[in-house]
Design a protein around this motif. Structure first.
Motif, short mmCIF file in Angstrom:
data_model
loop_
_atom_site.label_atom_id
_atom_site.label_comp_id
_atom_site.label_asym_id
_atom_site.label_seq_id
_atom_site.Cartn_x
_atom_site.Cartn_y
_atom_site.Cartn_z
N HIS A 1 10.56 4.94 12.08
CA HIS A 1 11.76 4.14 12.36
C HIS A 1 11.40 2.90 13.17
O HIS A 1 11.44 2.92 14.40
N THR A 2 11.08 1.83 12.46
CA THR A 2 10.54 0.61 13.07
C THR A 2 11.50 -0.56 13.01
O THR A 2 11.15 -1.67 13.41
N ASP A 3 12.71 -0.31 12.49
CA ASP A 3 13.61 -1.44 12.24
C ASP A 3 14.83 -1.38 13.16
O ASP A 3 15.83 -0.74 12.85
N SER A 4 14.73 -2.09 14.29
CA SER A 4 15.82 -2.02 15.27
C SER A 4 17.04 -2.82 14.83
O SER A 4 18.14 -2.60 15.35
N LEU A 5 16.87 -3.72 13.88
CA LEU A 5 18.01 -4.52 13.42
C LEU A 5 18.80 -3.82 12.34
O LEU A 5 20.00 -3.62 12.45
N ASN B 1 12.96 -2.83 1.44
CA ASN B 1 13.76 -4.05 1.38
C ASN B 1 15.26 -3.75 1.48
O ASN B 1 16.08 -4.67 1.54
N LYS B 2 15.61 -2.49 1.51
CA LYS B 2 16.99 -2.05 1.62
C LYS B 2 16.97 -0.74 2.39
O LYS B 2 16.07 0.09 2.19
N VAL C 1 5.34 5.48 6.63
CA VAL C 1 6.21 4.49 5.98
C VAL C 1 6.85 3.62 7.05
O VAL C 1 7.58 4.13 7.92
N ASP C 2 6.58 2.34 7.01
CA ASP C 2 7.13 1.40 7.98
C ASP C 2 8.47 0.88 7.43
O ASP C 2 8.51 0.04 6.54
N ALA D 1 0.82 -1.22 0.00
CA ALA D 1 0.00 0.00 0.00
C ALA D 1 0.86 1.27 0.00
O ALA D 1 0.51 2.26 -0.66
N SER D 2 1.98 1.27 0.74
CA SER D 2 2.81 2.48 0.82
C SER D 2 3.35 2.84 -0.55
O SER D 2 3.17 3.96 -1.04
N LYS D 3 4.04 1.88 -1.16
CA LYS D 3 4.63 2.11 -2.46
C LYS D 3 3.55 2.50 -3.48
O LYS D 3 3.71 3.44 -4.25
N GLN D 4 2.41 1.77 -3.42
CA GLN D 4 1.37 2.03 -4.41
C GLN D 4 0.78 3.43 -4.26
O GLN D 4 0.48 4.10 -5.24
N SER D 5 0.65 3.89 -3.00
CA SER D 5 0.04 5.22 -2.80
C SER D 5 0.95 6.32 -3.35
O SER D 5 0.47 7.32 -3.88
N ILE D 6 2.27 6.12 -3.23
CA ILE D 6 3.22 7.11 -3.80
C ILE D 6 3.10 7.10 -5.31
O ILE D 6 2.97 8.16 -5.96
#
Lengths: 342, 342
Positions: free
Chosen positions: A295-299, A335-336, A328-329, A47-52
């Motif tokens: 900022h949801t990616d602690s790794l 993916n990068k 944006v999650d 949905a995020s990519k598609q909405s942009i």
């Protein structure tokens, strides 16, 4: 019959040649490639990519209700935490710390005087115990009292040598690959892309063009007062130890107005410091798009949002639905993270 | 022999066809047209025109010592007296006068209070007897206390209706045709063109894009402070009655640095108010070009230079040789002043 056959071959050959002319001259081959290829490969499908993509596609289609005239295609982005990382400390603070250390031999008094003493001894906590006043003091010591060319040189040298404590990469390598793609995608669709950051305007301009493709005159940030000194040879601009403009919070729309003179149609931020410009963008008439990088990616990066601090995202999350802001999650939408990620 | 001849015709024809392909696809036809046509038709042949063409031609030739990299092609122009006329009074002052008259019914007190009384009675001399303070008062009354959108609307309406006392033309028609050609010529060669004017930044932005092809984000000028008012629906920027930046004299280089972040390579002005930015430009390293528009045509325009006043050109004339500034003689260098001239 033989002559007939020859004429036929001749005609076919000529037709073929003219077909080549037609194909090579009139068909926009590169355009076909662009349409078929993915403009946002580091964004996962969803949905995020598609909405942009939906917004941008409509905005360039003059028959669509979402059309945005070329002259109005203004896109603004915060920098720290939106285009590049900002943890464990904002990168410009590392510049300040490193510069204090580099300049210390010329300032023997710093050894015994806070906040410089703390910086030189690696005790940041004590150094910054003086709060905003202490921060301003080390900022001015490293950002004033020199020509703009001298300052640019100090940033350039630092950027080429300093590395991030966690990744070991140069700071200008820690830009978000998906956001680079978004900037390119917007520009390919006629948008002018601007940085609107609380960071120093002169600090960012040194490296933003190479990192983001954003030229100095599309960078808006915080600034000192300055003086044009005609007694120097050649005459030059001196950065003064006086604050001019703090491009943060409700001042961001003012920075935008002062530098751009138009309400943006597309804005990206990552903290409540960007709330003002998100609001300014999204309450304009006609098609508007606002996104918050969450900022949801602690790794792969860092996890932070509502906890109080410099880069807090609290009000922005609360009001996202109200203003149709895309959250944006980072963990699931990207993916990068960095260009150097595999 | 017959077969041989046929092959020959065949070969010749094919060669011709491929020549067509080559010509139509690979030769930049439009470029040939550009090179052959005169980019500055309103400039008379002579040293002034030639020096501009020489500089620009060298600046785009990477094999020439005068080459300027694309990213550095920054050109700055003053507005009043450089891109449009400024006599008998600066045009923005006519806007102020006309607005005071239009706003008077909502301000009954103005009838008895200077400087407003003088403006309303057509007695400009008495109105402005109060000097800078009086001027600031009428400027703020017409440039503050409203949203930026409301201000834009007032400028747009005025520009569509008000006319110049001498020519009877709208003010945005009184732009200099030779300078329009110079702006186009520079842009066609990769230059970014900026206005750097003492005039109001918000005032100019309303009409500069249509008049000069210069978008709002390439306009630098004087400004008020402003406030982002989130209590309004929709939230909007309010122009405050406080001066923020006076983009004149030695402050022009600071305006350039704040908005552009690069030392220009090409600058045009017409008065000592532009001396600072001319100096800033011409004392940079590498190829630089500075020009002063010299108002020498009392018949087609106005004659003025060294006499004291708002648009004095004195120091600029004295130092032109020292800094290799081109003094453009409007009377002899320009065969046309305004676009509406025959």
């Amino acid at each position: 019959m033989k002559g007939m056959k020859r004429r036929n071959i001749f005609t076919i050959l000529l037709s073929a040649v003219f077909a080549v002319i037609f194909t090579s001259c009139n068909q926009p081959q590169s355009k076909i490639t662009t349409i078929e290829s993915d403009p946002l490969p580091s964004w996962n499908e969803g949905a995020s990519k598609q909405s942009i993509i939906d917004f941008v596609t409509k905005s360039v289609d003059s028959t669509n209700a979402g059309f945005v005239p070329l002259a109005d295609r203004i896109a603004c982005f915060d920098n720290d935490g939106t285009l590049w990382a900002e943890k464990p400390l904002p990168f410009q603070l590392y510049f300040i710390i490193d510069r204090i250390k580099a300049m210390a031999p010329q300032h023997p008094g710093w050894k015994t005087k806070q906040p410089f003493k703390g910086i030189l001894e690696g005790d940041l906590k004590t150094a910054l115990a003086g709060g905003e006043k202490a921060l301003l003091e080390i900022a001015m010591a490293t950002h004033a009292g020199m020509t703009t060319d001298e300052f640019d040189k100090s940033v350039k040298e630092w950027m080429a040598t300093a590395t991030h404590p966690k990744t070991g990469k140069h700071y200008n390598e820690m830009v978000y690959q998906p956001m680079l793609e978004l900037l390119d995608y917007l520009r390919a669709n006629g948008y002018k892309t601007f940085i609107v950051s609380g960071g120093g305007i002169d600090f960012m301009r040194v490296w933003a063009e190479k990192a983001y493709g954003i030229p100095p005159y599309h960078v808006i940030g915080s600034s000192n007062n300055a003086k044009f000194d005609t007694t120097l040879r050649p005459p030059a601009i001196i950065k003064l130890a006086e604050f001019n403009f703090n491009d943060d919070k409700l001042a961001k729309p003012l920075g935008i107005h002062q530098h751009i003179g138009k309400r943006p149609v597309f804005t990206g931020g990552n903290s409540d410091g960007d709330y003002g410009m998100m609001l300014y963008t999204s309450t304009g008439t006609g098609p508007r798009f606002g996104l918050y990088v969450h900022h949801t990616d602690s790794l792969r990066e860092y996890f932070y949002d509502r906890e109080p601090g410099l880069a807090r995202l609290n009000k922005g999350l609360d009001d996202a639905a109200k203003y149709h802001w895309l959250i944006v999650d980072m963990k699931t939408d990207w993916n990068k993270i960095y260009p150097f990620d595999k």
